[in-house]
Scaffold this motif. Sequence first.
Motif, PDB file in Angstrom:
ATOM      1  N   LEU A 121      -9.395   4.493  15.517  1.00 39.08           N
ATOM      2  CA  LEU A 121      -9.844   5.878  15.405  1.00 39.08           C
ATOM      3  C   LEU A 121     -11.112   5.937  14.564  1.00 39.08           C
ATOM      4  CD1 LEU A 121      -6.504   7.827  14.771  1.00 39.08           C
ATOM      5  CD2 LEU A 121      -7.661   7.407  16.936  1.00 39.08           C
ATOM      6  N   SER A 122     -11.954   6.899  14.848  1.00 41.54           N
ATOM      7  CA  SER A 122     -13.183   7.064  14.071  1.00 41.54           C
ATOM      8  C   SER A 122     -12.856   7.677  12.713  1.00 41.54           C
ATOM      9  CB  SER A 122     -14.157   7.975  14.820  1.00 41.54           C
ATOM     10  OG  SER A 122     -13.678   9.310  14.808  1.00 41.54           O
ATOM     11  N   LEU A 123     -13.805   7.558  11.799  1.00 44.42           N
ATOM     12  CA  LEU A 123     -13.626   8.164  10.477  1.00 44.42           C
ATOM     13  C   LEU A 123     -13.428   9.668  10.608  1.00 44.42           C
ATOM     14  CD1 LEU A 123     -16.351   6.263   8.405  1.00 44.42           C
ATOM     15  CD2 LEU A 123     -13.916   5.738   8.607  1.00 44.42           C
ATOM     16  N   SER A 124     -14.163  10.288  11.515  1.00 46.72           N
ATOM     17  CA  SER A 124     -14.045  11.739  11.719  1.00 46.72           C
ATOM     18  C   SER A 124     -12.670  12.126  12.245  1.00 46.72           C
ATOM     19  CB  SER A 124     -15.118  12.232  12.681  1.00 46.72           C
ATOM     20  OG  SER A 124     -16.393  12.028  12.134  1.00 46.72           O
ATOM     21  N   GLU A 125     -12.152  11.347  13.195  1.00 45.66           N
ATOM     22  CA  GLU A 125     -10.815  11.634  13.735  1.00 45.66           C
ATOM     23  C   GLU A 125      -9.747  11.523  12.645  1.00 45.66           C
ATOM     24  OE1 GLU A 125     -10.962  10.138  18.347  1.00 45.66           O
ATOM     25  OE2 GLU A 125     -11.104   8.592  16.792  1.00 45.66           O
ATOM     26  N   ILE A 126      -9.849  10.480  11.845  1.00 52.08           N
ATOM     27  CA  ILE A 126      -8.874  10.286  10.758  1.00 52.08           C
ATOM     28  C   ILE A 126      -9.020  11.398   9.729  1.00 52.08           C
ATOM     29  CG2 ILE A 126      -8.093   8.743   8.917  1.00 52.08           C
ATOM     30  CD1 ILE A 126      -9.195   6.402  10.677  1.00 52.08           C
ATOM     31  N   ALA A 127     -10.248  11.735   9.392  1.00 53.37           N
ATOM     32  CA  ALA A 127     -10.495  12.802   8.413  1.00 53.37           C
ATOM     33  C   ALA A 127      -9.872  14.111   8.882  1.00 53.37           C
ATOM     34  CB  ALA A 127     -11.996  12.971   8.187  1.00 53.37           C
ATOM     35  N   ASP A 128     -10.047  14.441  10.160  1.00 54.17           N
ATOM     36  CA  ASP A 128      -9.465  15.664  10.706  1.00 54.17           C
ATOM     37  C   ASP A 128      -7.941  15.631  10.616  1.00 54.17           C
ATOM     38  OD1 ASP A 128     -11.964  16.688  11.289  1.00 54.17           O
ATOM     39  OD2 ASP A 128     -11.882  16.140  13.429  1.00 54.17           O
ATOM     40  N   GLN A 129      -7.343  14.497  10.977  1.00 61.21           N
ATOM     41  CA  GLN A 129      -5.883  14.365  10.943  1.00 61.21           C
ATOM     42  C   GLN A 129      -5.333  14.462   9.525  1.00 61.21           C
ATOM     43  OE1 GLN A 129      -4.755  10.671  12.757  1.00 61.21           O
ATOM     44  NE2 GLN A 129      -5.187  11.384  14.845  1.00 61.21           N
ATOM     45  N   GLN A 130      -6.040  13.871   8.598  1.00 61.94           N
ATOM     46  CA  GLN A 130      -5.546  13.776   7.216  1.00 61.94           C
ATOM     47  C   GLN A 130      -5.987  14.937   6.334  1.00 61.94           C
ATOM     48  OE1 GLN A 130      -3.361  11.415   6.090  1.00 61.94           O
ATOM     49  NE2 GLN A 130      -3.272  10.762   8.231  1.00 61.94           N
ATOM     50  N   LEU A 161       0.851  -1.193   0.000  1.00 61.01           N
ATOM     51  CA  LEU A 161       0.000   0.000   0.000  1.00 61.01           C
ATOM     52  C   LEU A 161       0.889   1.245   0.000  1.00 61.01           C
ATOM     53  CD1 LEU A 161      -2.574  -1.002   2.796  1.00 61.01           C
ATOM     54  CD2 LEU A 161      -2.898  -1.136   0.311  1.00 61.01           C
ATOM     55  N   THR A 162       0.333   2.374  -0.403  1.00 61.15           N
ATOM     56  CA  THR A 162       1.068   3.636  -0.331  1.00 61.15           C
ATOM     57  C   THR A 162       1.189   4.049   1.137  1.00 61.15           C
ATOM     58  OG1 THR A 162      -0.881   5.049  -0.440  1.00 61.15           O
ATOM     59  CG2 THR A 162       0.094   4.360  -2.560  1.00 61.15           C
ATOM     60  N   GLN A 163       2.083   4.972   1.439  1.00 60.93           N
ATOM     61  CA  GLN A 163       2.252   5.468   2.804  1.00 60.93           C
ATOM     62  C   GLN A 163       0.935   6.044   3.330  1.00 60.93           C
ATOM     63  OE1 GLN A 163       5.129   3.770   3.716  1.00 60.93           O
ATOM     64  NE2 GLN A 163       5.136   5.465   5.150  1.00 60.93           N
ATOM     65  N   HIS A 164       0.249   6.814   2.491  1.00 62.81           N
ATOM     66  CA  HIS A 164      -1.019   7.421   2.885  1.00 62.81           C
ATOM     67  C   HIS A 164      -2.063   6.339   3.200  1.00 62.81           C
ATOM     68  CE1 HIS A 164      -4.237  10.343   3.104  1.00 62.81           C
ATOM     69  NE2 HIS A 164      -4.898   9.719   2.146  1.00 62.81           N
ATOM     70  N   GLN A 165      -2.172   5.343   2.338  1.00 63.66           N
ATOM     71  CA  GLN A 165      -3.109   4.251   2.563  1.00 63.66           C
ATOM     72  C   GLN A 165      -2.778   3.518   3.865  1.00 63.66           C
ATOM     73  OE1 GLN A 165      -2.420   2.174  -1.134  1.00 63.66           O
ATOM     74  NE2 GLN A 165      -4.388   2.833  -1.993  1.00 63.66           N
ATOM     75  N   LYS A 166      -1.493   3.244   4.081  1.00 66.54           N
ATOM     76  CA  LYS A 166      -1.073   2.544   5.292  1.00 66.54           C
ATOM     77  C   LYS A 166      -1.447   3.328   6.543  1.00 66.54           C
ATOM     78  CE  LYS A 166       3.227   1.213   5.166  1.00 66.54           C
ATOM     79  NZ  LYS A 166       4.616   0.879   4.829  1.00 66.54           N
ATOM     80  N   LYS A 167      -1.195   4.627   6.552  1.00 67.21           N
ATOM     81  CA  LYS A 167      -1.479   5.466   7.719  1.00 67.21           C
ATOM     82  C   LYS A 167      -2.976   5.448   8.037  1.00 67.21           C
ATOM     83  CE  LYS A 167      -0.944   8.752  10.825  1.00 67.21           C
ATOM     84  NZ  LYS A 167      -1.391   8.239  12.095  1.00 67.21           N
ATOM     85  N   VAL A 168      -3.800   5.684   7.044  1.00 68.41           N
ATOM     86  CA  VAL A 168      -5.247   5.709   7.256  1.00 68.41           C
ATOM     87  C   VAL A 168      -5.745   4.329   7.697  1.00 68.41           C
ATOM     88  CG1 VAL A 168      -7.492   6.003   6.105  1.00 68.41           C
ATOM     89  CG2 VAL A 168      -5.640   7.653   5.700  1.00 68.41           C
ATOM     90  N   TYR A 169      -5.284   3.282   7.047  1.00 63.27           N
ATOM     91  CA  TYR A 169      -5.736   1.926   7.373  1.00 63.27           C
ATOM     92  C   TYR A 169      -5.319   1.544   8.794  1.00 63.27           C
ATOM     93  CZ  TYR A 169      -7.238  -2.821   6.323  1.00 63.27           C
ATOM     94  OH  TYR A 169      -7.912  -4.020   6.313  1.00 63.27           O
ATOM     95  N   GLU A 170      -4.076   1.840   9.162  1.00 59.44           N
ATOM     96  CA  GLU A 170      -3.600   1.544  10.516  1.00 59.44           C
ATOM     97  C   GLU A 170      -4.424   2.296  11.554  1.00 59.44           C
ATOM     98  OE1 GLU A 170       0.571   2.459  10.556  1.00 59.44           O
ATOM     99  OE2 GLU A 170       1.068   0.729   9.305  1.00 59.44           O
ATOM    100  N   ASP A 171      -4.699   3.568  11.293  1.00 60.94           N
ATOM    101  CA  ASP A 171      -5.495   4.351  12.238  1.00 60.94           C
ATOM    102  C   ASP A 171      -6.895   3.767  12.408  1.00 60.94           C
ATOM    103  OD1 ASP A 171      -3.465   6.092  12.875  1.00 60.94           O
ATOM    104  OD2 ASP A 171      -4.182   7.709  11.572  1.00 60.94           O
ATOM    105  N   ALA A 172      -7.498   3.333  11.336  1.00 60.27           N
ATOM    106  CA  ALA A 172      -8.862   2.806  11.390  1.00 60.27           C
ATOM    107  C   ALA A 172      -8.905   1.406  11.995  1.00 60.27           C
ATOM    108  CB  ALA A 172      -9.474   2.785   9.992  1.00 60.27           C
ATOM    109  N   VAL A 173      -8.043   0.523  11.522  1.00 55.16           N
ATOM    110  CA  VAL A 173      -8.135  -0.889  11.905  1.00 55.16           C
ATOM    111  C   VAL A 173      -7.402  -1.181  13.212  1.00 55.16           C
ATOM    112  CG1 VAL A 173      -7.584  -3.255  11.178  1.00 55.16           C
ATOM    113  CG2 VAL A 173      -8.464  -1.616   9.517  1.00 55.16           C
TER     114      VAL A 173
END
Length: 118
Positions: A48-57, A32-44
Amino acid sequence: MESGNLAAKEAVIGLEELEYKGMLYDFYGELLTQHQKKVYEDAVFNDLSLSEIADQQGISRQGVHDLIRRCDRILADYENKLHLVEKFSRIRHNIQQIDRLTDDEQIKRLSNEIIEEL
């Protein structure tokens, strides 16, 4: 999960969905790309909630949701082609069966060593 991905998941012996996602990520996450990895790790993994990840990213909540689904699909597609998680799970299950069926302490010790190395 889509029907083709569900069939792949069902082939993996005794894994719960979160454990399955974790194993897919362990085997194929580096693809996966770095961005994909970061979001996936945060979620899974970081729960973290979708809103928390959205705010961070700095992306929308829907964008996070879509990205996580895309990552699930990418990881499942790799498994459908390579079957590494399925093979790993089958080997681990068979070794555990050997361990349960034997009284020989040397075989038990060897089977435990193999499981730990997997």
